[in-house]
Write a protein that holds these residues in place. Structure first.
Motif, mmCIF file in Angstrom:
data_model
loop_
_atom_site.group_PDB
_atom_site.id
_atom_site.type_symbol
_atom_site.label_atom_id
_atom_site.label_comp_id
_atom_site.label_asym_id
_atom_site.label_seq_id
_atom_site.Cartn_x
_atom_site.Cartn_y
_atom_site.Cartn_z
ATOM 1 N N LYS A 122 50.890 -0.851 -23.284
ATOM 2 C CA LYS A 122 49.766 -0.285 -22.509
ATOM 3 C C LYS A 122 49.832 -0.739 -21.055
ATOM 4 O O LYS A 122 49.619 0.031 -20.126
ATOM 5 N N ARG A 123 50.130 -2.022 -20.867
ATOM 6 C CA ARG A 123 50.172 -2.554 -19.500
ATOM 7 C C ARG A 123 51.301 -1.916 -18.698
ATOM 8 O O ARG A 123 51.107 -1.521 -17.545
ATOM 9 N N LEU A 124 52.489 -1.825 -19.316
ATOM 10 C CA LEU A 124 53.637 -1.346 -18.536
ATOM 11 C C LEU A 124 53.565 0.144 -18.270
ATOM 12 O O LEU A 124 54.018 0.614 -17.222
ATOM 13 N N SER A 125 52.961 0.906 -19.204
ATOM 14 C CA SER A 125 52.915 2.345 -18.931
ATOM 15 C C SER A 125 51.927 2.676 -17.808
ATOM 16 O O SER A 125 52.050 3.723 -17.184
ATOM 17 N N GLY A 126 50.988 1.757 -17.517
ATOM 18 C CA GLY A 126 50.055 2.007 -16.401
ATOM 19 C C GLY A 126 50.377 1.192 -15.154
ATOM 20 O O GLY A 126 49.592 1.164 -14.210
ATOM 21 N N ARG A 127 51.521 0.505 -15.154
ATOM 22 C CA ARG A 127 51.851 -0.354 -13.994
ATOM 23 C C ARG A 127 52.255 0.489 -12.787
ATOM 24 O O ARG A 127 52.992 1.457 -12.895
ATOM 25 N N ARG A 128 51.761 0.111 -11.641
ATOM 26 C CA ARG A 128 52.174 0.722 -10.372
ATOM 27 C C ARG A 128 52.449 -0.411 -9.391
ATOM 28 O O ARG A 128 51.754 -1.428 -9.418
ATOM 29 N N SER A 129 53.442 -0.229 -8.517
ATOM 30 C CA SER A 129 53.826 -1.311 -7.602
ATOM 31 C C SER A 129 53.885 -0.819 -6.170
ATOM 32 O O SER A 129 54.147 0.360 -5.916
ATOM 33 N N CYS A 130 53.687 -1.762 -5.241
ATOM 34 C CA CYS A 130 53.789 -1.417 -3.822
ATOM 35 C C CYS A 130 55.224 -1.615 -3.340
ATOM 36 O O CYS A 130 55.787 -2.697 -3.535
ATOM 37 N N TYR A 137 49.823 -3.399 -9.575
ATOM 38 C CA TYR A 137 48.500 -2.919 -10.010
ATOM 39 C C TYR A 137 48.622 -2.315 -11.398
ATOM 40 O O TYR A 137 49.722 -2.151 -11.924
ATOM 41 N N HIS A 138 47.445 -1.941 -11.964
ATOM 42 C CA HIS A 138 47.431 -1.156 -13.195
ATOM 43 C C HIS A 138 46.402 -0.049 -12.983
ATOM 44 O O HIS A 138 45.313 -0.319 -12.457
ATOM 45 N N VAL A 139 46.743 1.168 -13.396
ATOM 46 C CA VAL A 139 45.851 2.300 -13.126
ATOM 47 C C VAL A 139 44.449 2.095 -13.701
ATOM 48 O O VAL A 139 43.465 2.590 -13.147
ATOM 49 N N GLU A 140 44.356 1.329 -14.783
ATOM 50 C CA GLU A 140 43.063 1.128 -15.425
ATOM 51 C C GLU A 140 42.569 -0.311 -15.291
ATOM 52 O O GLU A 140 41.435 -0.567 -14.929
ATOM 53 N N TYR A 141 43.452 -1.290 -15.582
ATOM 54 C CA TYR A 141 43.017 -2.691 -15.684
ATOM 55 C C TYR A 141 42.940 -3.410 -14.341
ATOM 56 O O TYR A 141 42.285 -4.443 -14.235
ATOM 57 N N ASP A 142 43.661 -2.935 -13.349
ATOM 58 C CA ASP A 142 43.682 -3.636 -12.055
ATOM 59 C C ASP A 142 43.985 -2.580 -10.982
ATOM 60 O O ASP A 142 45.033 -2.607 -10.336
ATOM 61 N N ALA A 143 43.026 -1.659 -10.833
ATOM 62 C CA ALA A 143 43.272 -0.497 -9.975
ATOM 63 C C ALA A 143 43.120 -0.855 -8.497
ATOM 64 O O ALA A 143 42.306 -1.717 -8.145
ATOM 65 N N CYS A 150 48.330 1.016 -1.845
ATOM 66 C CA CYS A 150 48.250 -0.447 -1.855
ATOM 67 C C CYS A 150 47.077 -0.938 -1.000
ATOM 68 O O CYS A 150 46.878 -0.459 0.119
ATOM 69 N N ASP A 151 46.316 -1.910 -1.513
ATOM 70 C CA ASP A 151 45.201 -2.482 -0.752
ATOM 71 C C ASP A 151 45.684 -3.175 0.522
ATOM 72 O O ASP A 151 44.989 -3.184 1.529
ATOM 73 N N ASN A 152 46.862 -3.798 0.457
ATOM 74 C CA ASN A 152 47.371 -4.531 1.630
ATOM 75 C C ASN A 152 47.991 -3.616 2.659
ATOM 76 O O ASN A 152 47.766 -3.755 3.853
ATOM 77 N N GLU A 153 48.841 -2.694 2.186
ATOM 78 C CA GLU A 153 49.713 -1.956 3.104
ATOM 79 C C GLU A 153 49.287 -0.505 3.291
ATOM 80 O O GLU A 153 49.781 0.156 4.203
ATOM 81 N N GLY A 154 48.492 -0.015 2.364
ATOM 82 C CA GLY A 154 48.169 1.414 2.374
ATOM 83 C C GLY A 154 49.348 2.271 1.925
ATOM 84 O O GLY A 154 49.280 3.496 1.916
#
Ligand code: ADP
Ligand code: AMP
Length: 219
Positions: A122-130, A137-143, A150-154
């Motif tokens: 579940k975690r890896l299928s929703g993982r997104r990276s800058c 990030y995670h689309v659901e758990y840590d959006a 990205c919050d830092n870079e946009g």
């Protein structure tokens, strides 16, 4: 402090390493991040590593160990480091021990992050990276604050090639067969601290900090 994070793909090693490294003012050394930077930069090292990474296999030890040796010899690692994703098998752990002995030092703690396999999928299928800062990030758990950015870079977040379900299952098998024996190895060395990596990110961080502090005070 010289520490290693061990756990299956998706346990949250990168997430925790980023937070802990900042708090402890030591560099996070992630072999996966270094390999991916080389792949996107089109270097010789990246070309050699790519086929193994795409399949979810380990990059051969010879290549990986040489890369880590170079990284740990850099000035910023002289006062300590947090290794994320290395070592990944017992021969790499033996090599690391030798490398540190040559520098007159040794590891302080190996933190094992435990999480079950279905949670990992579940975690890896929703993982997104800058692509700019490497933040995960995670689309659901840590959006992120703004979806897909990205919050830092946009910068536009991306999904890793090896985060497809079939490759995830293979990486879990590689973890069980090649990496999990490190738990016993480091337990034998008296360095292991194990925590549960389920629950909110901040709770895992607080468990990690307590486990590290306890291990170091016992040393
Ligand atoms: P690893 O480096 O061990 O492969 P990551 O740190 O990249 O793992 O985390 C994998 C995914 O799980 C990411 O999408 C991350 O946002 C998410 N994640 C990390 N920690 C937690 C947690 N405690 N609860 C839920 N999701 C998490
Ligand atoms: P990670 O970012 O830690 O999930 O690593 C992504 C991929 O990089 C792995 O599936 C391997 O192909 C490769 N890799 C990262 N660290 C190592 C290592 N210590 N040894 C061999 N291959 C590695």
């Amino acid at each position: 402090m010289r520490a290693v994070l061990v756990g299956p793909p998706g346990a949250g090693k990168g997430t925790q390493a980023q937070i802990l490294a900042e708090e402890l003012s030591i560099p996070k050394v992630s072999t996966g991040d270094i390999f991916r930077a080389n792949v996107s930069g089109g270097t010789e090292l990246g070309k050699k590593a790519k086929e193994f990474m795409d399949r979810g296999d380990l990059v051969p030890d010879e290549i990986t160990n040489a890369m880590v040796k170079d990284r740990l010899a850099q000035d910023d690692a002289a006062g300590g480091f947090l290794l994320d994703g290395f070592p990944r098998n017992v021969p790499q752990a033996e090599t690391l021990k030798g490398m540190l002995a040559d520098l007159g030092s040794n590891l302080d703690v190996v933190l094992e992050l435990r999480v079950d396999e279905e949670e990992v999928v579940k975690r890896l299928s929703g993982r997104r990276s800058c692509p700019e800062c490497g933040r995960v990030y995670h689309v659901e758990y840590d959006a992120p604050n703004v979806a897909g950015k990205c919050d830092n870079e946009g910068a536009e977040l991306y999904q890793r090639e090896d985060d497809r379900e079939e490759t995830i299952r293979h990486r879990l098998k590689v973890y069980r067969e090649q990496t999990a024996p490190l738990v016993e190895y480091y337990s034998g060395e008296g360095l292991l601290a194990t925590i549960s990596a389920t629950g909110p990110v901040a709770e895992v961080t607080s468990r990690a900090k307590s486990a590290i502090a306890e291990k170091r005070s016992a040393a």
